[in-house]
Design a protein around this motif. Structure first.
Motif: not given
Length: 267
Positions: A130-156
């Motif tokens: 599970l921690m391996c998955l968290a680390e992969h997601i952390f690398g694949a989706v950079r934290y950026q405030s305002g980049a998405t909204g509450v309707e944004t799906t995981a795939s988007a």
């Protein structure tokens, strides 16, 4: 640790409203690792308190007189302790299997399936997986405030490569559900310390099968770490829609302006 929390949500409108209804998940959950020392919820209108299907302490707020602004303030002091290796006592009456069902926000796509397969076995996972998955997601989706909204799906969010904490949580849930692993969304607060991340936060609980433990482990995907005593939990659900701190509908009002101010002071 003690967390002194103040959370204000303020709506203003260009025209008067005839009616507003808001579902509030703004009261900390009753859980072993957090204890409410004091808590107040200040809202206009009529307020009905109830406990929802997930055990969240909830309120339904309604206003049926003309208004052009409203403010909701939750504040108090929470005493927290760090769960051992992120492990949460399972006092739930619900089967964890209800948290294996994909939702509109966590539906799998080929890209999500590929990401999940890089870390997770089918049916069950150890904390290290599970921690391996968290680390992969952390690398694949950079934290950026305002980049998405509450309707944004995981795939988007995965396709964009940017997002915020709720996107990281949704993507983690989507991967787990694709492999039949129970995982649920958590909304709450975090002491942001010196980071630029928001104090209002979202993370996940996932069902871990370790050699010495089988149960929920709480993981902050945005920081790729296990939950500590710096967190206060408000609500759990299948995704943001089920655990959002404030969510509602209105009649009238024209253009809406929303401002949210969350302050957390550790003591």
């Amino acid at each position: 640790m003690q967390l002194n929390i103040r959370h204000e949500t303020r709506y203003t409108y260009s025209l008067p409203l005839a009616y507003t209804i808001q579902q509030l998940h703004l009261t900390p959950r009753v859980e072993a690792q957090q204890h409410v020392l004091s808590w107040q919820l200040s809202t206009p209108g009529h307020v009905h308190a109830y406990t929802d299907a997930y055990g969240n302490l909830s309120h339904m707020m309604t206003m049926d007189t003309p208004h052009q602004a409203l403010s909701i303030v939750a504040s108090g002091v929470i005493e927290t302790t760090a769960p051992d290796r992120g492990r949460l006592p399972n006092g739930d009456t619900l089967s964890p299997l209800i948290f294996t069902v994909p939702t509109r926000l966590t539906a799998p796509t080929p890209a999500i399936l590929e990401l999940a397969a890089s870390c997770l076995p089918d049916g069950r996972a150890a904390t290290r997986d599970l921690m391996c998955l968290a680390e992969h997601i952390f690398g694949a989706v950079r934290y950026q405030s305002g980049a998405t909204g509450v309707e944004t799906t995981a795939s988007a969010a995965l396709a964009l490569g940017e997002g915020v904490c709720q996107d990281h949580a949704h993507l983690f849930l989507a991967c787990c559900h694709a492999h039949g692993i129970p995982a649920r969304y958590v909304s709450g607060y975090i002491d942001p310390e010196n980071s630029d991340h928001a104090a209002s936060h979202a993370w996940v609980d996932a069902w871990a099968d370790d050699k010495d433990y089988s149960g929920w482990v709480s993981i902050d995907v945005t920081h790729a770490r296990l939950m500590t005593d710096a967190y206060c939990r408000l609500a759990i659900g299948r995704d943001y829609d089920g655990a959002a701190p404030v969510r509602g509908v209105r009649r009238g009002g024209g253009v809406e302006s929303l401002s949210v101010d969350v302050q957390i002071v550790p003591q």
